[in-house]
Design an enzyme around this catalytic site. Structure first.
Site, short mmCIF file in Angstrom:
data_model
loop_
_atom_site.label_atom_id
_atom_site.label_comp_id
_atom_site.label_asym_id
_atom_site.label_seq_id
_atom_site.Cartn_x
_atom_site.Cartn_y
_atom_site.Cartn_z
N GLY A 121 0.63 -1.45 0.00
CA GLY A 121 0.17 -0.20 -0.31
C GLY A 121 0.23 1.84 0.02
O GLY A 121 0.54 2.39 -0.43
N GLN A 122 2.19 1.39 0.30
CA GLN A 122 2.79 2.25 0.26
C GLN A 122 2.65 2.99 -1.49
O GLN A 122 2.48 2.74 -2.49
CB GLN A 122 4.36 1.52 0.22
N GLY A 123 2.29 4.56 -0.75
CA GLY A 123 2.52 5.28 -1.82
C GLY A 123 3.85 5.30 -3.41
O GLY A 123 2.78 4.64 -4.67
N TYR B 31 4.22 2.26 -4.45
CA TYR B 31 4.18 0.90 -5.35
C TYR B 31 3.11 1.17 -5.79
O TYR B 31 1.87 0.23 -6.51
CB TYR B 31 4.06 -0.26 -4.50
#
Ligand code: GTP
Ligand code: MG
Length: 171
Positions: free
Chosen positions: A61-63, A65
């Site tokens: 969920g990291q920006g 990715y």
């Protein structure tokens, strides 16, 4: 005999919402891992219910990715969207990502079921699932079956209700 229908599920939501913890909990206890680290890119996981065999694309969920998510939309037959119910500051970011998902050409015109997990219900300042549902404007989703459950991925509370719903809708 022993053949279960195969279903591809996309697990989406912001970083730190609890996606990997939830998927880990749904696996048999001998397949669960103790230490969960932030997902890099994505990871493919499997779990089974009485009638289905799920293949889960557990996305980071990291920006940096999140642009990977859309490459898997076509293959997904159901979506699990996880929200950190205690992360009030980023609820608007979660809504933006959900809206982007719902408007994507590979999702927009499909009746793909979406299971929302309003996770981290154990935290003292967690919003209720009703409040999360309101902030994400879930009532506006009229062309897809959806369901929201309050969950605590650390204990597993609420997960079975959601999986039962999913099994009923895709099974
Ligand atoms: P990314 O892989 O970075 O996208 O994050 P993720 O959504 O997979 O989150 P992850 O499962 O790695 O969990 C993030 C942190 O939240 C971990 O420290 C978990 O132990 C914690 N966590 C997950 N679910 C719960 C919950 O229901 N309650 C509480 N209190 N903590 C939780
Ligand atoms: Mg993860």
């Amino acid at each position: 005999l022993g053949l279960k229908k195969e279903v591809n599920v996309l697990c989406l939501g912001l970083d730190n919402s609890g996606k990997t913890t939830i998927i880990n909990r749904l696996k048999p206890s001998n397949a669960q891992v103790q230490d969960i680290v932030p997902t890099i890119g994505f990871s493919i996981e499997k779990f089974k219910t009485s009638s289905l065999s799920f293949t889960v694309f557990d996305m980071s969920g990291q920006g940096r990715y999140r642009n990977l998510w859309e490459h898997y939309y076509k293959e997904g037959q159901a979506i699990i969207f996880v929200i950190d119910s205690a992360d009030k500051l980023r609820m608007v970011v979660a809504k933006e990502e959900l809206d982007t998902l719902l408007n994507h050409p590979d999702i927009k015109h499909r009746r793909i079921p979406i299971l929302f997990f309003a996770n981290k219900m154990d935290m003292r300042d967690a919003l209720t699932s009703v409040k999360v549902s309101q902030l994400l404007c879930l009532e506006n989703i009229k062309d897809k079956p959806w369901h929201i459950c309050a969950t605590n991925a650390l204990t597993g509370d609420g997960l079975q209700e959601g999986v039962d719903w999913l099994q009923g809708i895709v099974g």
